[in-house]
Motif scaffolding. Structure first.
Motif, short mmCIF file in Angstrom:
data_model
loop_
_atom_site.label_atom_id
_atom_site.label_comp_id
_atom_site.label_asym_id
_atom_site.label_seq_id
_atom_site.Cartn_x
_atom_site.Cartn_y
_atom_site.Cartn_z
N GLU A 278 0.83 -1.21 0.00
CA GLU A 278 0.00 0.00 0.00
C GLU A 278 0.86 1.26 0.00
N GLU A 279 1.83 1.30 0.89
CA GLU A 279 2.66 2.51 1.01
C GLU A 279 3.58 2.71 -0.19
N LEU A 280 3.96 1.62 -0.87
CA LEU A 280 4.89 1.72 -2.00
C LEU A 280 4.19 1.78 -3.34
N PRO A 348 -5.94 4.77 6.85
CA PRO A 348 -6.75 3.67 6.31
C PRO A 348 -7.89 4.13 5.41
N THR A 349 -8.38 5.33 5.62
CA THR A 349 -9.47 5.83 4.77
C THR A 349 -9.02 6.03 3.32
N ALA A 753 -9.32 -0.50 11.79
CA ALA A 753 -9.27 -0.65 10.33
C ALA A 753 -8.95 -2.09 9.97
N LEU A 754 -9.68 -2.64 9.03
CA LEU A 754 -9.46 -4.01 8.59
C LEU A 754 -8.41 -4.02 7.48
N VAL A 755 -7.24 -4.57 7.76
CA VAL A 755 -6.16 -4.62 6.76
C VAL A 755 -6.46 -5.72 5.75
N LEU A 811 -17.01 -5.26 11.73
CA LEU A 811 -17.26 -3.81 11.66
C LEU A 811 -15.94 -3.12 11.34
N ASP A 812 -15.87 -2.53 10.18
CA ASP A 812 -14.65 -1.84 9.76
C ASP A 812 -14.65 -0.41 10.30
N ARG A 813 -13.55 -0.04 10.94
CA ARG A 813 -13.41 1.32 11.47
C ARG A 813 -12.12 1.94 10.93
N PRO A 814 -12.13 2.42 9.70
CA PRO A 814 -10.91 2.99 9.11
C PRO A 814 -10.42 4.25 9.83
N ASP A 815 -11.22 4.78 10.75
CA ASP A 815 -10.79 5.94 11.52
C ASP A 815 -9.96 5.55 12.74
#
Length: 854
Positions: A278-280, A348-349, A753-755, A811-815
């Motif tokens: 993701e970061e790259l 994550p958002t 956040a769900l990876v 329950l996804d919590r990207p925050d």
């Protein structure tokens, strides 16, 4: 279902003629359509593995109780640990390696990949063969038929639901594509996960023990960019949670990332790779993750406590985000960047790659039998070690008589201050010789399981080396609030010792090289502490010890210590060659650590307004994990009191949070019912944790919480642990004969956040199954300290027939930053079941297991 097949020692030719054979010579038999010769009296499992190198059949119990050694004999599933080569002469033996043509996949193998029907993969070859045999005789089995056929196969990771789904998927594939095997390329989108470059290359000095600028990164990894995040100065190596990381990027933008965490079936490997990718801004297939190699990886205290995402995820995100500034990397460049300041990572958002479901890429090796565990590796000249064990914990060796072994050239007797062992070329010879030693032990006065709770109450204290320490929390005046309350409830809860019982027993392979450096291949959750333990036992510096964690068949807290690695290292040093030590199943139960037993006293009071007014909670022995109440209580006194456990205890999945949550949520449920208040509403009225309230509301709504028929029981519980929230609801039924049947378990889980949602869902499902065993029937039995049910025949773990419908809502919590998923989903299962049983029977059960087996 395993079937009885005649074991008459006859040779059967292709035309069906038979003749009696000599069991003491080599015999010919058909294995994967090839005629092979094997020693007649040898156990088939051993011959397949050592003579033919067919390691897909695994040793899990050596008594035919777990199914990990399943092979097909003329299409019938049989346990290879229970039959000899002479038993199958003239018959066709199929191992998982021969189930499909080379480079192809049987429909069952393909289906297992499609649905992610495995975690650690140790049981997978046996499951695949049993399922393939089922479909041959029943092309469209229902759930009952699948349960009956696979009941003899244990999946300790608890992937039963997905395995059942995989069998249905295989039936569908066989109907749609009759007689077709599937190309491996069609079964995966990214190919097999690669090992790190030249795993045998030895660094000059372990990188975690060397300043970054002095490490030989490029000599080992080749040209490219290396980015290093050093551990914080204020956290020395004595206790590091994994705050360091480094990655290497070459000119083709292929990435090798390094973490001290390990993957023992929970698939944190995929999730951590997703964060790097993701970061790259790279495809996941371009990222390789090196884990648990103490020469190459950052120091890490261990893989436990659902800490992979919080501890390793952040550092890997930071080094990857930093490296993105230097891409692409030109050919021939050798650039080292050491991060000194803050690094901004993507929230994550904004994730594009992470946050989407991915199955582990190494799963193909699991379904084909190519995944190599410790006992699947061998070195030239390797011998096998067996170690003398005390009859009960704490017994000291008084004398040893080995005269019966004098003069034998096929064994070596090793006696050091740390151990007594036998080394031989054949593990059976080593164990047989061990049985000829005459050992005298001192007497240790220990209790039996029926008196253990009184023993724990009367034996407070901490043993040398124990990490547990007393815990006390107090607010307000609890005793006064209890004394003056109109509504008060007092109860004592107990939980039994239970075993992690991973399907792969502990094993380690140790070898010394010419310069006096030691390499140990093992399965461990704590490779760096193991390195320190081995070095201390041998009296050498840590930089002379390398621990490499191979694929590992489960851990569940049981593989936290380097005992087996130390044993292998000492024996290898004493005999001057490589030695492998593999524990038996009985040793796993009797020498390995157990989840601590608990005695928990709870007193609670409710005010006239309906709120909790007082809470007194005292846990004896099991631990302080999860001991804090997630409720609004003005007067509370909470204690953990260590005890001198008669059995060897240690970490276990979710630690003491299982016992503490069982006691707390059972007590809360009973209070609510005593008050005539709905248990869901009572919890909501007494908590200020909105995340916890959300999972509870979601669980109640999705479960259909409310009225139900007589004889049906509904129960619910919730909890928080490792910064995650969980709620579980259970449906049980009381049959006419008084038996309790579990029909349904629903879990709502929120871990930020769900990876990788697929991994999280799989972990929740597996944790639910493991918790089911501890809730209902798992318990170590012992008499005066001697464990009496140390086998899979006698110690019951969940099997297919024990597993009800399991539903998982994520329950996804990207925050919120991601937390782990391996442990917290366990903690609400037992109290939800206890509460449901009370609802169905009006009988409150205060002890785990709820339905003990004798």
């Amino acid at each position: 279902m395993y079937q009885d097949v005649s074991m008459e020692p006859v040779a059967r030719s292709r035309d069906g003629a038979t003749k009696v054979i000599d069991e003491n010579r080599e015999v010919k038999l058909w294995i994967n359509e090839d005629e092979r010769s094997l020693p007649g009296p040898e156990v088939l499992l051993s011959s397949l593995r050592t003579e033919l190198g067919l390691t897909g059949a695994k040793a899990g119990c050596e008594e035919g109780a777990c199914g990990s050694c399943t092979v097909l004999v003329d299409g019938v599933p049989m346990r290879a640990c229970e039959i000899k080569a002479t038993d199958v002469v003239g018959r066709h033996v199929t191992t998982v390696e021969g189930l499909a043509n080379p480079g192809r996949l049987h429909p069952v193998q393909r289906a297992f990949l499609d649905v992610g029907a495995m975690q650690c993969g140790y049981c997978t070859p046996g499951m695949v063969l049993a399922a393939a045999a089922l479909l041959e005789r029943n092309p469209d089995p229902d759930d009952d038929a699948i349960t009956e056929a696979l009941e003899g196969n244990i999946c300790r990771c608890g992937a039963y639901g997905r395995i059942r789904l995989g069998v249905h998927r295989a039936a569908e594939l066989s109907r749609r594509y009759p007689g077709v095997d599937f190309a491996i390329a069609a079964a995966t989108s990214h190919g097999e996960l690669l090992d790190p470059p030249d795993r045998d290359a030895r660094v000059r000095n372990p990188w975690d023990l060397t300043p970054p600028e002095d490490r030989d990164y490029f000599e080992i990894l080749g040209d490219g960019l290396v980015v290093v995040l050093p551990p914080p100065k204020e956290i020395p190596g004595v206790w590091s949670r994994g705050d360091a990381a480094w990655i290497h990027v070459n000119s083709d933008s292929k990435v090798t990332a390094f973490t001290g965490k390990v993957d023992i079936g929970q698939d944190n490997r995929t999730a951590l790779r997703l964060l790097v990718a993701e970061e790259l801004d790279l495809p996941l297939s371009d990222v390789v993750l090196v884990m648990g190699d103490t020469d190459l990886c950052p120091y890490d205290m261990g893989t436990f406590g659902s800490r992979s995402m919080p501890d390793a995820g952040g550092p890997l995100r930071r080094v990857s985000a930093y490296a993105r500034n230097f891409l692409p990397v030109a050919a021939g460049v050798r650039r080292l960047e050491i991060i000194a300041g803050e690094v901004v990572v993507r929230p994550p958002t904004a994730w594009k790659t992470a946050g989407k479901g991915h199955f582990p890429e190494g799963a193909i090796a699991a379904v084909t039998g190519e995944r190599k565990f410790i006992t699947d590796y061998a070195l030239p000249g390797m011998r096998h070690g067996a170690v003398l064990r005390p009859p009960v914990p704490g017994a000291k060796l008084l004398s040893l008589d080995s005269t019966s072994l004098v003069g034998r050239s096929d064994i070596e007797v090793v006696q050091t201050p740390q151990l007594v062992g036998i080394v031989a070329a054949d593990p059976k010879v080593a164990r047989a010789a061990l049985g000829e030693l005459k050992a005298q032990w001192d007497h240790v006065d220990l209790p039996s399981d029926d008196g253990v709770y009184d023993y724990l109450r009367t034996h407070p204290g901490v043993k040398p080396g124990d990490w547990a320490r007393p815990y006390h929390y107090e607010v307000g005046d609890t005793d006064a609030a209890l004394k003056g309350a109109k509504t008060r409830l007092d109860a004592t809860y107990t939980t039994a010792y239970i075993a992690p019982a991973s399907l792969e027993p502990r094993a380690a392979l140790a070898s010394w090289n010419r310069d006096g450096r030691l390499t140990i291949l093992t399965g461990s959750q704590t490779p760096f502490p193991d390195r320190a333990q081995v070095a201390a036992a041998l009296g050498i510096a840590q930089n002379r010890v390398r621990i490499i964690v191979a694929p590992t068949g489960g851990g569940f807290g049981g593989k936290h210590a380097g005992g087996v690695a130390t044993e292998a290292a000492i024996l290898a040093r004493e005999v001057g060659g490589p030695v492998r030590v593999a524990w038996t199943r009985n040793e796993e139960f009797t020498v390995g650590t157990l989840r601590p037993a608990a005695v928990i006293d709870v007193s609670a009071a409710v005010s006239d307004a309906g709120g909790l007014s007082a809470w007194k909670f005292s846990n004896i022995n099991s631990g302080a994990a999860g001991i804090s109440a997630p409720y609004r209580i003005p007067n509370a006194s909470i204690d953990y009191l260590p005890a001198l456990s008669p059995l060897t205890q240690g970490a276990y999945r979710a630690l003491a949070a299982n016992a503490n949550n069982f006691a707390r949520e059972s007590h809360i449920d009973e209070l609510a019912r005593q008050l005539g208040v709905d248990p869901v509403q009572f919890r909501l009225d007494n908590t200020d944790d909105e995340r916890l309230a959300t999972v509870l509301r979601t669980a109640a709504r999705s479960f259909g919480w409310g009225s139900h028929a007589k004889g049906i029981g509904h129960g619910i519980a919730f909890g928080l642990e490792k910064d995650a929230r969980v709620a579980t609801a259970a449906k049980v039924e009381l049959s006419r004969d008084g038996e309790i049947h579990i029909h349904r378990l629903l879990t709502v889980y929120e871990c930020g956040a769900l990876v990788n949602p697929e991994t999280v869902r799989s972990q929740v499902e597996g944790a639910t199954v493991m918790a089911l065993g501890g809730a209902l029937f798992e318990a170590i039995r012992f008499t005066k300290g001697r464990i009496t049910n140390g086998s899979f025949r006698e110690y019951r773990v969940p099997r297919f027939s024990d597993v009800p419908t399991i539903e998982v809502i994520l329950l996804d919590r990207p925050d919120i930053e991601p937390a782990g998923a391996g442990e917290t989903p366990m903690i609400a299962v037992a109290p939800a079941l206890a509460n449901a049983i009370f609802d169905a029977t009006q009988q409150r059960l205060y002890s785990l297991p709820l339905i003990p087996q004798r």
